[in-house]
Design an enzyme around this catalytic site. Structure first.
Site, mmCIF file in Angstrom:
data_model
loop_
_atom_site.group_PDB
_atom_site.id
_atom_site.type_symbol
_atom_site.label_atom_id
_atom_site.label_comp_id
_atom_site.label_asym_id
_atom_site.label_seq_id
_atom_site.Cartn_x
_atom_site.Cartn_y
_atom_site.Cartn_z
ATOM 1 N N ALA A 89 0.865 -1.191 0.000
ATOM 2 C CA ALA A 89 0.000 0.000 0.000
ATOM 3 C C ALA A 89 0.893 1.230 0.000
ATOM 4 O O ALA A 89 2.064 1.166 0.372
ATOM 5 C CB ALA A 89 -0.909 0.011 1.227
ATOM 6 N N LYS A 101 -3.835 3.065 -2.652
ATOM 7 C CA LYS A 101 -2.996 2.201 -3.469
ATOM 8 C C LYS A 101 -2.985 2.728 -4.901
ATOM 9 O O LYS A 101 -3.810 3.554 -5.268
ATOM 10 C CB LYS A 101 -3.539 0.761 -3.445
ATOM 11 C CG LYS A 101 -3.235 0.061 -2.130
ATOM 12 C CD LYS A 101 -3.698 -1.384 -2.102
ATOM 13 C CE LYS A 101 -3.193 -2.271 -3.207
ATOM 14 N NZ LYS A 101 -1.724 -2.319 -3.352
ATOM 15 N N GLU A 110 -5.654 -4.857 -8.559
ATOM 16 C CA GLU A 110 -5.444 -5.046 -7.111
ATOM 17 C C GLU A 110 -6.773 -5.003 -6.360
ATOM 18 O O GLU A 110 -7.004 -5.783 -5.433
ATOM 19 C CB GLU A 110 -4.504 -3.966 -6.570
ATOM 20 C CG GLU A 110 -3.070 -4.128 -7.032
ATOM 21 C CD GLU A 110 -2.170 -2.972 -6.633
ATOM 22 O OE1 GLU A 110 -0.959 -3.186 -6.587
ATOM 23 O OE2 GLU A 110 -2.675 -1.859 -6.388
HETATM 24 C C1 A5P Z 1 0.725 -0.776 -6.932
HETATM 25 O O1 A5P Z 1 -0.215 -0.276 -7.818
HETATM 26 C C2 A5P Z 1 0.555 -0.173 -5.572
HETATM 27 O O2 A5P Z 1 -0.743 -0.208 -5.100
HETATM 28 C C3 A5P Z 1 1.528 -0.796 -4.602
HETATM 29 O O3 A5P Z 1 0.900 -1.769 -3.826
HETATM 30 C C4 A5P Z 1 2.072 0.238 -3.771
HETATM 31 O O4 A5P Z 1 2.575 1.245 -4.620
HETATM 32 C C5 A5P Z 1 3.127 -0.230 -2.781
HETATM 33 O O5 A5P Z 1 4.343 -0.442 -3.410
HETATM 34 P P1 A5P Z 1 5.690 -0.608 -2.587
HETATM 35 O O6 A5P Z 1 5.568 -1.838 -1.791
HETATM 36 O O7 A5P Z 1 6.735 -0.719 -3.667
HETATM 37 O O8 A5P Z 1 5.853 0.623 -1.771
#
Ligand code: A5P
Length: 230
Positions: A89, A101, A110
């Site tokens: 997230a 997200k 997602e």
């Molecule tokens: C992807 O679309 C996002 O919802 C990711 O879950 C979110 O950006 C978290 O990414 P990191 O774990 O790389 O911070």
């Protein structure tokens, strides 16, 4: 230890906790982003040792990673329900476990995967925890590419500053073939109300507010993991 190494250590601790919650025979939602990647790596290592699971990926990137690591994939044609989804997230509101997200651009898949899951485990490092969603962090909104300019106008009328996401000076295109508007709303005190208003705009396909979907937040911190349950 540098700040980024420490953050990676925290993310990995959260990812490991979530991956260990997966049991034999489960259908697993495979999230997108660097923290979800870490959980997928642990799951693949468990599969190599005999764990029998199948995964439904939330992005083409995650699908490629899972395939490379030998983690078997499936789809909604074969499985309508998912036992546990593990995903990252961008922000987690402490009091409600509401999320932002979509900074990776995978928010639509997602959210479909999270909605089809009996349990969603969110894996984050402690920098993602906030008292109020929004602030300077933009809310990603997936929009149709036809007439995107009009959608940005309607988003702006809700009081945000929408910016079309670019990649290599061209519009960023999601796995579903859509565009993303990154919307800076400032503080979002009532995420449910904003979610409803966004959903009523023609041309908005989905938004990055995840409300009532996260079951468990696993927060990697200095002293191991903290578990927050809904
Ligand atoms: C992807 O679309 C996002 O919802 C990711 O879950 C979110 O950006 C978290 O990414 P990191 O774990 O790389 O911070």
């Amino acid at each position: 230890m540098t700040a980024s190494t420490e953050r990676d250590r925290q993310k990995r601790a959260a990812a490991m906790w979530a991956a260990e919650a997966i049991e034999d025979g489960m259908v697993v939602g495979l999230g997108s982003g660097t923290t979800a990647d870490m959980a997928i790596e642990v799951l693949a290592a468990r599969v190599a040792k005999g764990l029998r699971i199948v995964g439904i990926p939330t992005s083409e990137r995650t699908a490629a990673l899972a395939r490379n690591l030998g983690l078997p994939l499936t789809d909604f044609a074969a499985h309508r329900r998912i036992d546990i989804a593990i995903d990252g997230a961008d922000q987690v509101k402490r009091s409600t476990l509401e999320l932002i997200k979509g900074h990776g651009g995978a928010l639509l898949r997602e959210k479909i995967v999270a909605s089809a899951s009996d349990r969603m485990i969110v894996v984050v490092d402690e920098t993602k925890l906030v008292d109020q969603l929004g602030g300077k962090t933009p809310l990603p909104v997936e929009i149709a590419n036809f007439g995107w300019q009009t959608v940005l106008d309607r988003l702006a009328a809700l009081g945000c500053k929408p910016v079309l996401r670019l990649a290599d000076a061209k519009p960023f295109v999601t796995d579903g073939g859509n565009y993303i508007a990154d919307c800076v709303f400032g503080q979002i005190p009532d995420a449910a109300a904003l979610h409803d208003r966004l959903s009523r705009i023609v041309g908005v396909i989905e938004n990055g507010l995840f409300i009532g979907l996260a079951s468990t937040i696993v927060v990697g911190g200095n002293n191991g993991v903290e578990i927050m349950d809904r």
